[in-house]
Design an enzyme around this catalytic site. Structure first.
Site, PDB file in Angstrom:
ATOM      1  N   GLY A   1       0.799  -1.217   0.000  1.00  0.00           N
ATOM      2  CA  GLY A   1       0.000   0.000   0.000  1.00  0.00           C
ATOM      3  C   GLY A   1       0.832   1.266   0.000  1.00  0.00           C
ATOM      4  O   GLY A   1       0.367   2.322   0.404  1.00  0.00           O
ATOM      5  N   LYS A   2       2.074   1.181  -0.463  1.00  0.00           N
ATOM      6  CA  LYS A   2       2.946   2.353  -0.403  1.00  0.00           C
ATOM      7  C   LYS A   2       2.987   3.116  -1.719  1.00  0.00           C
ATOM      8  O   LYS A   2       3.097   4.335  -1.743  1.00  0.00           O
ATOM      9  CB  LYS A   2       4.362   1.911  -0.029  1.00  0.00           C
ATOM     10  CG  LYS A   2       4.469   1.272   1.349  1.00  0.00           C
ATOM     11  CD  LYS A   2       5.864   0.697   1.578  1.00  0.00           C
ATOM     12  CE  LYS A   2       5.988   0.021   2.929  1.00  0.00           C
ATOM     13  NZ  LYS A   2       7.298  -0.626   3.104  1.00  0.00           N
ATOM     14  N   VAL A   3       2.966   2.376  -2.809  1.00  0.00           N
ATOM     15  CA  VAL A   3       3.172   2.983  -4.112  1.00  0.00           C
ATOM     16  C   VAL A   3       2.071   2.514  -5.049  1.00  0.00           C
ATOM     17  O   VAL A   3       1.765   1.321  -5.113  1.00  0.00           O
ATOM     18  CB  VAL A   3       4.547   2.584  -4.687  1.00  0.00           C
ATOM     19  CG1 VAL A   3       4.701   3.090  -6.117  1.00  0.00           C
ATOM     20  CG2 VAL A   3       5.668   3.121  -3.818  1.00  0.00           C
TER      21      VAL A   3
END
Lengths: 338, 338, 338, 338
Positions: free
Chosen positions: D294-296
Site C-alpha cells: 500500500g505504499k506505491v
C-alpha cells in the site's frame, strides 16, 4: 480467494543443528568460484571463534529472517558464535519481534498479483507474505513499550533491550533473537531503527506525547558500539547483506580514532551479498575497498556473492558442528552499559 | 615465482555421493528466496527421474567443470540421471577431455596479475588456472583424432563419440564425462564445437588437409537432437548456465514442428544461472519467457539464480541419495545413430 | 484480445545520426562509475578508427537488434566503423534478416501472460514481441536460399553472403545489416549459425535432401576469421554482450599461433555487458582475464557494465559525430575469400 | 608515488543544462529494454512536475554524488523539480558538504592497491578517491556546528538546515546541495544520519559534552516527513539507489495511516538501481512489490535497472529542457517547520 488461502504455508526456519555440513564445506574448499568462497567464509568465521580475544559483530540487512534464516541467528547467539548484532530495524522488529509475538511469515509467489494482495492486506517480500494486520499489532506493541518507559533519549540498543525484557513475560514464541540476545547479554543495535515497524509505533508514541517522550538517538548507538570496539583487543565482522549495518560497524574503527583511541582495523570480515561493487554503493563495496578506508584488514576477508538463504545454512552448520564455540567464553557486552 | 608456484593446488571435484543433502534440501523447501528455489529444482529433477517416459537433457555452459563440478556430471551419467548432454565446447574439450588426458585445473586467485600469468603461460578462469602448454596438447590430440577419421561431414556428437573411443584406450583419468557418456550411450552435442580447444585442433587438421578433411556440421547436430526429442514421449531440461546449449535444446520443439511433427513442449525445466533477464539475452531469458515460444511448459519449471558451484552439489546429492534413479531404465540414445 | 492488439507498436530503431552525444560523452569522461567507463569505451572505439592499420571486429550477442539498436549496426558498417562482424545466429537471422523481409519487432511487456502469448503465436523477448508466423516465413526463406545453392560445405560467412545477395533483389526493407554488410564487403560470421531461425530452415533443407545438401562448418568460419586476423597488422574488438561471438573472435589470436603464425594480441577491446565475472562464464569473463590467455592486450580495454540499449546509442553517436571515420579507408575483407 | 600523484584529476560534476537529451529520450521511447525504461522514467518525472498538486520526494542512496552527479541534484532543486530530499548521510555530508567546504573527489582506479592507498590516507569508492584528511575536516566542522547549537533533540532535517546556514557564510563552493536546498526551502532528511561523517563529528560532540548535547532523533524525522506527506494532496518518489531513504519515504503512507489519516499511496514512483529483487532486500524490492504494502500506486511506476551515473544525466537533461518546471510553483516545505 480469501486471505487465509494465501497465508496457508508458514515459512519454517531452518535448523542448522539438524544436519552436518562439514563434509560439504570441506569438499568446497578444493573447488572454485562461489563454492570455494563459501568454504573460506566458513573457515574465517571459525577462526574468529577460536581467537580468544576477538569480538564477533554480526551485521544483518535484508530479509533473510523472513526467508527462513531466523533460527540460524538465534542459534549463533545461543552457541556463542556472535557477541554483538547490528541490524536493520526490519530484521529485528518487523520479522523477529513479529514472530516472537506469535505471528508468522508465509510462503508466497514472487509473481503474485500485488493488487489482490493489497486488497487482502497481505504484504509481499519477494516470494514471502506477511499479514499486515499482524504487523500493526507489532507496531502497537512497540508503542506500548515506549509508553511504559521514562521519557528521554535512548539508543536503539537500550530500546531493544526493553523489547527483550517485554518478551521474557509476553512472548508467544520463546526462541526469538530479541529475547535470546537479551538473555545472553548480546547487544543489538539498529542504527536506522525508525525505518521499520518500530518507527510507526514510536511516531504514534511521540505524537500522543509531543512534549515528553522517548527519542532514539543513533549517535548514542554509535558511541556505544565504538565503546565495544575500543574495549575489544580484536574484532571481526560477519555481514549478511550490507547497507547501514555494515557501514556502521565498519566505521567504529574510524570513530575510535576520532575519539583519540588508536584501535586496530577489524581483523576478520566476511560478507554475503548479491550486491555489485560497480555502483559504488555501500552494500556492494568490497571488503578490500574498506581496507583503503582503514576499516577492515585484508588478511582474513571474504566476499561471498550469493543470496544468503542458500549459503548461510551451510556456513553456520559447519561452524556449529565443528564445536569450537564450545570452549569460547561469553563476552557479555550488554553488561558494560549497566 | 615460477609456473609451478602458481600451479600447486589442483581443483578437486566434489563427490556428491560422499555426503547426503536430503535433510538440507527438505528444510529448504520451507524457506524462501534461493533456498526454496534450490529445493524446488531438486524436486523437479527427481520428478523427471521418476517419469518413466521422460528423456532428460542436461545443458552445460560456463566453467563449472573447471570449478570442481566435473565429477557431478559423471555421476549423473553413471547413475542414470541424464540421457543426453548439450554443452559448450569448452566444458567438454578444454575442461573434461583435458583432465581425461591427465591434466588438471588449479586453484588460483581472481585478483591475479594477468601479465605475470601471461608470461608463465598460465590461463585464468576467474579464480582458477590452467597450464596453457597442457591445453595445447589437448588441441593436438583433437587434431590426431580428426586425422584418423575418414574425411567427411560429422555432427559434433559423432566426433565426441570418437573422443570417447580414444579415451577408452588412452585416458590417464578414467572417469571423464566424455568416456563415461560414451560407455553409457549418452550422446553429447556441442552446437558451437569449434569455439573451443577442439576448434584449434580441427583448424590445424583442415589447414593441413585443405581438400579432404573432417567438417563439423551443427545442422546435423540439430537434426539428431531433434530426432531424440521426436522419439521421446516426454522431455525435460536440466540447464547449468545458459547460452547456446540452452537455446539449442529448447529449440528442438520448434524444429520438430518444422519437420512436420507435433511434439509436446519440454515438460520439465530447471535452470541454474546468475544471468539477468533484463537484457533480453539467451542465458538470462526466463523459462516462463520460453513458454511464450512454445518451448517449455510451465507446470514444472524453476529458475535458480545462483552460481552453480554453490547449489549444484546440494541438488544432485539430494537426487542421488533419494535413489529413485536406481529403478530408472537407461535410454541409450546413442544407439539410434548406429 | 487478438494478436493485432498485442502487435500494435513496432520497435523503432534509434538513429544515432539524428542527435549528437559529443558533449555528453566529453562530460562523462570526468565522472566516475559507468559514466566514465562509457566515455572511455567511446574514446577507445574512436582510437581504433584512427589507427590506420587496425581491423575492427564487432561481436554481437543478445537481443539488442530486436530492442532498437539494429540501425546502429547498419550505420557502423555504412560509415566504416567496423570491418568484420561475428554474431549470434539470432541477431543476424531472427532479427535483422526478419526485418529485411518486411517484418517487425513490437513493444511489449515483460510481465505479459506467456500462456496467452503462446495461444496467439506471439514470441516474447523480455519486453518485446515477435509474430511467430513471420518468423516461420524467415525459416522458410533460409530453406529456399539453401535449396538454391550447390550442395557442399559452407562457412556461415559464405551462407550469409548468399542471404545478402538474396536481399539485393528481394528485401522489403533495404537498410538491413545483412544487405549493407554484403554491399560493403564486411563479412559476417555466425559460429553457432544453426542455433537460430537459420537452423530450422537448414534442418528442413537437409531433411528433404538427405544425401546432397548444404552443410555449415564452423571450423571453416574459424579458419576464415583467423585468416583475417593474420592479415591484419593490428586488430580491435568491439563486443556487445558476450557468448560464443566474443570467445570466437578472441580465439583467433591463439588459432593463428596454432597455425604457426605469431600474431599480436587484439590491441583494443571494448565489451558492453551485464554479465558477471564471478561464475567463470565466457560472457562475464573480463578483458583482463582474456589477457592472461594472450588474447587481448591491456593498454586499451574497457568493460562497460550496462545493458547495451542504454549506452550504445551514446557511444556510437559520439564516434559518428567525431567524423574521424570519414578519412578511414575500407578494409573490404570479404574480397579475400573471392 | 605520493598522495598528490593519486589526487590529480578531480571528478567534475556533469552539467545537464549544457546539452539537450530530448531527442535521445524521445528515440528511446520506441526502443526496448533499459532504453525504453529510461525514457519512461523521464516521462514520469515530467508528469510529476506537471501535476500541480504533487510533492516530489527525491531519495538518494549510494555514491552518485561522488561520481559526478552532484550538480544534477543541485540543478533539480534550483529548477524546482524536487520538493523534499531523503538521503543517506554519506551523500549529504561526506560528499556534498565536503565539496562545499572546498574539497574534491578524484578520479581513481577500481583495481588500485588498497594497501598503498591506506598508507597515503586516501579512501576509495570503487574508482573514485577522497583525501581522508579532508574528510576529517568535514567531521570536525559538523562537531563545531553541533557545539554551537542549543542542546536538545533534533531531527536530521533540523541539523542539516543548520549546515545550510553555516554554508551561507562559510562555503568555499557556493553551489552545494545542502546550501541550495536551504535557500530554496527544500528540506533534507537523513534517517540514518549518524552513519556518515556526521556521525563522527556528533560522537565527538557528545563525548565532550556527555550531559548536555545535541541528539539526533530519526523518529522526529519520520514524523516530519509524514507531516509533509499528509499535507500533500499527491506525492511522487524519484529514487536513486535504494536502502533506508527509499523505504523511509515509502513508509510515510503507512505512518500517516498509523496517525489516523487516510492518505493516498505515492502516485508516481521511479527507481534507478542495479540491485536485484531476488534477495528480498529493500534496495532491490520492486515498486510493484511496494504496491502490495500500500505504499506505491502502480499507474506510473518505473524501475530502471542501470548504474545511475549513466542514465541520470539523460533523464534530468530531458526534463530540464522540456521546461515544464518553469511554470511550477515552489512548495517551500521547510517553512511548515518554522
Amino acid at each position: 480467494m480469501e486471505k487465509k488461502d494465501f497465508l496457508k504455508e508458514p515459512v519454517k526456519h531452518i535448523d542448522i543443528k539438524s544436519f552436518d555440513t562439514i563434509d560439504i564445506i570441506e569438499s568446497m574448499k578444493d573447488m572454485s568460484f562461489t563454492a570455494r568462497d563459501t568454504a573460506r567464509a566458513s573457515e574465517i568465521l571459525n577462526i574468529m571463534i577460536n581467537d580468544t580475544e576477538c569480538t564477533i559483530i554480526m551485521c544483518i540487512a535484508g530479509s533473510t529472517s523472513a526467508a527462513g534464516c531466523m533460527q540460524i541467528y538465534v542459534d549463533m547467539v545461543r552457541h556463542n558464535m556472535v557477541d554483538v548484532i547490528v541490524a536493520s530495524g526490519a530484521a529485528i522488529v518487523d520479522m523477529d519481534f513479529l514472530e516472537a509475538l506469535g505471528f508468522k511469515h508465509y510462503k508466497g509467489r514472487a509473481s503474485a498479483d500485488d493488487k489482490q494482495l493489497r486488497e487482502l492486506y497481505i504484504d509481499r517480500i519477494y516470494d514471502t507474505y506477511i499479514d499486515e494486520e499482524q504487523l500493526q499489532i507489532c507496531d502497537n506493541t512497540i508503542k506500548e513499550i515506549a509508553d511504559a518507559l521514562s521519557p528521554g533519549v535512548y539508543s536503539s540498543r537500550e530500546f531493544i533491550k526493553e523489547m527483550g525484557k517485554y518478551l521474557v513475560d509476553n512472548a508467544k514464541k520463546k526462541d526469538s533473537l530479541v529475547q535470546t540476545a537479551f538473555e545472553n547479554n548480546v547487544p543489538i543495535f539498529c542504527p536506522a531503527f525508525s525505518d521499520s515497524s518500530a518507527g510507526f509505533g514510536l511516531v504514534k508514541h511521540q505524537h500522543e506525547k509531543p512534549d515528553n517522550h522517548v527519542s532514539i538517538d543513533s549517535v548514542k548507538d554509535f558511541r556505544e558500539l565504538t565503546e565495544i570496539k575500543m574495549r575489544s583487543p580484536i574484532s571481526g565482522l560477519f555481514i549478511i547483506g550490507g547497507g547501514v549495518p555494515k557501514n556502521f560497524a565498519q566505521d567504529t574503527v574510524i570513530c575510535a580514532e576520532v575519539l583519540g583511541h588508536d584501535v586496530p582495523m577489524h581483523k576478520y570480515a566476511v560478507q554475503i551479498t548479491v550486491a555489485d561493487a560497480r555502483d559504488g554503493a555501500c552494500s556492494g563495496s568490497t571488503l578490500k575497498e574498506a581496507s583503503s578506508w582503514g576499516k577492515v584488514d585484508t588478511g582474513f576477508e571474504q566476499m561471498v556473492y550469493a543470496e544468503a538463504s542458500s549459503v548461510l545454512p551451510l556456513i553456520i552448520s559447519y561452524v556449529y558442528h565443528k564445536k569450537d564455540w564450545e570452549k569460547r567464553s561469553k563476552r557479555d557486552w550488554s553488561k558494560i552499559f549497566e
